[in-house]
Design an enzyme around this catalytic site. Structure first.
Site, short mmCIF file in Angstrom:
data_model
loop_
_atom_site.label_atom_id
_atom_site.label_comp_id
_atom_site.label_asym_id
_atom_site.label_seq_id
_atom_site.Cartn_x
_atom_site.Cartn_y
_atom_site.Cartn_z
N ASP A 29 0.88 -1.17 0.00
CA ASP A 29 0.00 0.00 0.00
C ASP A 29 0.91 1.22 0.00
O ASP A 29 2.09 1.14 0.37
CB ASP A 29 -0.91 0.00 1.23
CG ASP A 29 -2.15 0.87 1.04
OD1 ASP A 29 -2.16 1.70 0.10
OD2 ASP A 29 -3.09 0.72 1.82
N TRP A 30 0.40 2.33 -0.43
CA TRP A 30 1.23 3.52 -0.66
C TRP A 30 1.78 4.04 0.68
O TRP A 30 1.06 4.61 1.49
CB TRP A 30 0.42 4.58 -1.39
CG TRP A 30 0.53 4.51 -2.88
CD1 TRP A 30 0.82 5.54 -3.72
CD2 TRP A 30 0.36 3.36 -3.74
NE1 TRP A 30 0.85 5.12 -5.04
CE2 TRP A 30 0.58 3.77 -5.07
CE3 TRP A 30 0.07 2.02 -3.52
CZ2 TRP A 30 0.50 2.91 -6.17
CZ3 TRP A 30 -0.02 1.15 -4.60
CH2 TRP A 30 0.20 1.59 -5.89
#
Length: 790
Positions: free
Chosen positions: A245-246
Site C-alpha cells: 500500500d502507498w
C-alpha cells in the site's frame, strides 16, 4: 479505438521465462530500481532492455487516473470515469454474475486509459460498522466478500489489465491504520480475516496483492514472510506480485526478504540504494532480489498486449450498467401496508399538481453516491433522484423541500435558511401527503483516514424523520450511507425503508426505478444492522489504544456474534424484501447416508449437496437469494458460532414460477482451523444444515451425521490427564504406567473432574497421586517413540 473485448490470458510460464532472461541481463542497480515506483503511480522500467514503465491507479469502484501532478488523496483532478456503486452496494447484490459485468466495465475503462493495474477490489471484513472505509468493502462475511471479489477480478482481468486485491490483511479500521497492531488469534485470522483473500487468490489469481499498512500481532504485514510467502504463495498458490500500500513499507530489506516485491510510491531511489548495498555487503542474497525483479518484469510483459490496443471506454453503456447495479444493491428493509396496499412501489397515477409527491431531504437533490479518500472518482455524469422523479411524474407532480443543511449543497436554494425554517417548511409540505424522505450520512462523516465515532444519523435528520412521520399520510425513507446506521429509534414510525448505500453516479435514476416499481429491489444485507451500537461484538475492542487493537470477539463478528448472543437486531444479515414473495420448500441434503470425510478428502471436494424448490408466490417478477448455513449441533470440542454462511445462489422468477436449486458443500465448509496442528480439521458428529433467506429466517434446519477422523491434540509435558486419556495412544501409555491405580482413581465419587483438568507434569509432583515424575518422563519417551513409528 476498438470496442471492448476479452484478451486471452498469455501463458504465464512463458512470460516468466522471458522475464528471467531479461533479469539475467540486468545490472544489480537496474534490478534494485525495479522494486520501487518511478513516481506516485508508475512502476519503473529498464529502457535499455525495452521495458517501459506502466501505470497503476486507484479503484476499486471506478478508475481514478489523475491528470497532471498526482497526489494520493485525490486533491488533483482525475479523468472522467464511471463511478459504480461502492463495495457496500456491490456486496449487497449477492450476484457474482452481475459483478463480473461490473469488472468487465472497470477493465475496459482501465485499458482505455492505458493503465495496467486498477487497485482493487477490497476484501477486508467489516469487523465494526464504525470503520471509515467500510463503504469500499463488500461484507462482514468471508464467503460474500470472497465471491464478490473473485467476480470483480475475473471481469477486470478479462480485458487484459490487472487488479490489486487489497488490503492484505486484517486492515479493519482507519484509526492509526499505518502502524496499529491487529492482535488476532490464529483461528479468527484463518477462519474470518483471510478466507475472502484466499478464495479470490485461488479462483481468480489477481495480478497483484496489496499488503496493508498495519501490523498483525506486532509484525508489520510488509515484513511478514508468513503472510506474504508461506500463506499467500506456498499455501494458496499465488503467482503474481505483492505490492505495498502507498507508504506501507517499514524497512525495505526485511520486506523484500518477506516477499514484498514492489514498493509504492517512489522512494526517491533511497531504498534502491539500500538494496544494492545489502547485496554487496552480503546481507541480502541476490537471488531474493532476482525473484522480485522477475515478478515485476513479468507484470510489465503481461500488460503489453492491452496497452498496445486501446479501446473505447464505453461510458454510456457503463452508466446504464451502473444504474442496473445500484438498483440491484438497494435493500428494501421495510414495506408496510398502508390503506390496503404496500407503501412501495409508488403508483405514478396517484400524483398530480394538486396532490404532489412530496420529496424531502437534500440528498434527493445533492446525492451522496461515493466515499471520500483515494477511491474518489470523477464521474462521467451524475443522476439525482429529484430530477429522476420529476422526469417520471412531471415537475408539477413533485413538491421538494431540502429539510436540512448539507455542506456539499452550499449555495443551493434553501440552504441559506436556518435549521428550524428548513424543518418547518418540510413538515408543512409533508402534512397529509405521501413523502419520500432522503436522509443519510454527510460525506465528512465517513472517509478513508478516520473512523466514525457512532452509528447515528445526524440529529437534525432524526428529528425530521420523527416530525414528518407524525404528519404524513405515508412516509418512505431512503438511506444514503457507506456503512450500517442505527434505525431502531424511528423505523417503526415509517412505512417503508430503503437502504441505497452509496450507489454510484447513477444512483438517482436507479432509486427512481425502484421507488416507482420499474425495477424490483433485489439487494440483501451483506452486513447486519443492530438495534444498538453496544451490541456490536467488536464494540469493546475498537479501535484500540497504544498502538494495539485486540480482536477480542474472536470468531464472533457480525451475524456470527449477534446470533451467538441471541441479540435482537433491527435487520439480520442476508435480509431483504422485494415487491413479491417467495417460498423455499422441499429442502433436502443429498448425501449417501453419513457424510464421510477422511484425511485424504481434498478441502474443495464436494461432500454433500443441498437441494430446495423456490417459488415466487407473489404477483410480479422478482429475485430471491437462497442461503445455506452450516453449524455444529450440540457440544463441540472447540468454540463455535451457531451457523455460518457456506453457499448461496440468486434466482429470478416470474410470478408463480418455481425452480429447483442445488448448492454444493465441501469438506472446507465443515472445517475449522485447528490451532494444535495448524491445519484445517473436521469434527465428527451431528451437524445442522440450514436453508433460508437470511441468517435468522430459516425455512428448514436439517441434521446430518459427519464421519471424520478423531481430532487428536498433540500431547506434551503440559497436557492434562483428561487429554492423555482422550488420546488412544496416550490412554494406553497412561494405563500401562498407572495400572489399577488409574481405575481406582476414576471410580471416585468426587474430585475426579478437578484432577482430570490438571496437567500431568504437575499431577506427578503431587504426593500420593497416580504417577511419579519419573513415570511421567517415561510416558513422554514412550509417546515420542510411538509417534515416530506411526
Amino acid at each position: 479505438m476498438s470496442a471492448a473485448r476479452t484478451i486471452p490470458e498469455p501463458d504465464l510460464a512463458d512470460l516468466t521465462a522471458q522475464a528471467r532472461t531479461l533479469v539475467a541481463r540486468m545490472t544489480l542497480e537496474e534490478k534494485a530500481a525495479l522494486t520501487s515506483g518511478l513516481d506516485f503511480w508508475h512502476t519503473k522500467g529498464v529502457e535499455r532492455l525495452g521495458l517501459d514503465p506502466v501505470m497503476v491507479t486507484d479503484g476499486p469502484h471506478g478508475l481514478r487516473k489523475q491528470q497532471g501532478v498526482s497526489d494520493h488523496l485525490g486533491l488533483n483532478g482525475s479523468v472522467p470515469a464511471t463511478c459504480f456503486p461502492t463495495g457496500a452496494a456491490l456486496g449487497s447484490t449477492w450476484d457474482p454474475a452481475l459483478l463480473r459485468r461490473v469488472g468487465e466495465a472497470l477493465g475496459t475503462e482501465t485499458r482505455a486509459n492505458e493503465v495496467a493495474v486498477i487497485l482493487g477490489p477490497g476484501a477486508n471484513m467489516k469487523r465494526s460498522p464504525l470503520c471509515g472505509r467500510n463503504f469500499e468493502y463488500l461484507s462482514e462475511d468471508p464467503l460474500v466478500a470472497g465471491e464478490s471479489a473473485t467476480a470483480l477480478i475475473e471481469g477486470i482481468q478479462s480485458r487484459g489489465v490487472g487488479t490489486s486485491l487489497k488490503h492484505f490483511a486484517a486492515n479493519n479500521q482507519e484509526t492509526d491504520r499505518m502502524r496499529v497492531s491487529a492482535d488476532v488469534d490464529e483461528r479468527p485470522l484463518r477462519e474470518i480475516y483471510l478466507p475472502a483473500f484466499e478464495r479470490a487468490v485461488r479462483r481468480s489469481q489477481p495480478w497483484t496483492v496489496m499488503c496493508s499498512y498495519n501490523r498483525i500481532n506486532d509484525v508489520y504485514v510488509s515484513e511478514s514472510r508468513e503472510l506474504l510467502t508461506s500463506i499467500l504463495r506456498d499455501e494458496w498458490g499465488f503467482d503474481g506480485l505483492v505490492v505495498s500500500d502507498w507508504g506501507a513499507v517499514n524497512h525495505r530489506i526485511p520486506g523484500l526478504i518477506a516477499g514484498l516485491d514492489l514498493e509504492m510510491p517512489s522512494s526517491g531511489g533511497n531504498t534502491d540504494t539500500e538494496i544494492v548495498q545489502a547485496v554487496r555487503s552480503g546481507d541480502l542474497d541476490e537471488s531474493i532480489l532476482d525473484t522480485a525483479a522477475v515478478r515485476i518484469t513479468t507484470l510489465l510483459l503481461r500488460a503489453r498486449p492491452a496497452l498496445a490496443d486501446p479501446i473505447d471506454p464505453a461510458h454510456e453503456a457503463h452508466h446504464a450498467l451502473a444504474r442496473e447495479v445500484a438498483a440491484a444493491g438497494a435493500v428494501l428493509l421495510r414495506n408496510e401496508v398502508v390503506a390496503g396496499t404496500p407503501a412501495l412501489p409508488l403508483d405514478p397515477t396517484d400524483f398530480s399538481a394538486s396532490t404532489p409527491l412530496v420529496v424531502i431531504g437534500e440528498f434527493a437533490r445533492t446525492p451522496r453516491y461515493q466515499g471520500a479518500g483515494s477511491s474518489q472518482i470523477n464521474p462521467t455524469r451524475i443522476d439525482d433522484a429529484l430530477s429522476g422523479l420529476r422526469e417520471a411524474l412531471g415537475a408539477d407532480a413533485i413538491a421538494f423541500q431540502p429539510g436540512f443543511h448539507l455542506d456539499e449543497a452550499s449555495g443551493l436554494e434553501g440552504q441559506d435558511l436556518d435549521e428550524d425554517t428548513l424543518a418547518r417548511r418540510a413538515i408543512d409540505a409533508a402534512t397529509g401527503a405521501t413523502v419520500v424522505l432522503f436522509v443519510g450520512l454527510p460525506a465528512a462523516t465517513e472517509s478513508e483516514g478516520y473512523d466514525r465515532t457512532d452509528m447515528d444519523l445526524p440529529a437534525d435528520q432524526v428529528r425530521l424523520i420523527h416530525a414528518v412521520a407524525g404528519v404524513a399520510a405515508r412516509t418512505i425513507v431512503v438511506l444514503s450511507n457507506g456503512s450500517a446506521v442505527l434505525v431502531s429509534d424511528w423505523e417503526d414510525e415509517v412505512d417503508a425503508l430503503l437502504e441505497s448505500w452509496l450507489g454510484g453516479q447513477a444512483s438517482g435514476s436507479a432509486l427512481t426505478d425502484v421507488l416507482l416499481g420499474r425495477v424490483a429491489p433485489s439487494g440483501r444485507l451483506a452486513e447486519s444492522i443492530p438495534v444498538r451500537q453496544d451490541q456490536v461484538p467488536a464494540h469493546l475492542n475498537f479501535p484500540g489504544s497504544d498502538g494495539h487493537v485486540r480482536y477480542g470477539e474472536g470468531l464472533f463478528i457480525g451475524y456470527r456474534g449477534f446470533d451467538a448472543m441471541g441479540a435482537e437486531v433491527s435487520y439480520p444479515f442476508g435480509f431483504g424484501l422485494t415487491y413479491t414473495t417467495f417460498s423455499i420448500e422441499g429442502v433436502e441434503v443429498a448425501a449417501p447416508g453419513t457424510v464421510t470425510i477422511t484425511d485424504a478428502t481434498d478441502q474443495d471436494e464436494i461432500v454433500c449437496r443441498v437441494r430446495a424448490r423456490v417459488t415466487n408466490t407473489g404477483t410480479r417478477a422478482g429475485a430471491e437469494v437462497v442461503q445455506v448455513y452450516v453449524g455444529r449441533a450440540g457440544v463441540s470440542q472447540v468454540s463455535r458460532v451457531p451457523r455460518e454462511l457456506r453457499a448461496f445462489t440468486k434466482v429470478w422468477l416470474e410470478a408463480g414460477e418455481s425452480v429447483d436449486v442445488e448448492l454444493a458443500l465441501t469438506r472446507r465448509d465443515f472445517s475449522h482451523w485447528d490451532i494444535a496442528t495448524h491445519s484445517w480439521a473436521v469434527e465428527a458428529g451431528t451437524w445442522e444444515v440450514s436453508v433460508g433467506s437470511s441468517s435468522r429466517n430459516l425455512a428448514a434446519v436439517l441434521s446430518i451425521v459427519v464421519d471424520a477422523p478423531d481430532l487428536r491434540r498433540p500431547l506434551d509435558e503440559h497436557s492434562t490427564l483428561a487429554e492423555w486419556l482422550d488420546d488412544p495412544e496416550g490412554a494406553a501409555i497412561t494405563r500401562s504406567v498407572a495400572g489399577q491405580a488409574l481405575d481406582d482413581f476414576l471410580a471416585r465419587d468426587e474430585g475426579v473432574e478437578m484432577f482430570l483438568a490438571i496437567p500431568l507434569d504437575r499431577l506427578s509432583r503431587m504426593p500420593g497421586e497416580l504417577i511419579t515424575p519419573d513415570q511421567h518422563t517415561r510416558m513422554l519417551a514412550d509417546l515420542a517413540s510411538t509417534v515416530s513409528t506411526r
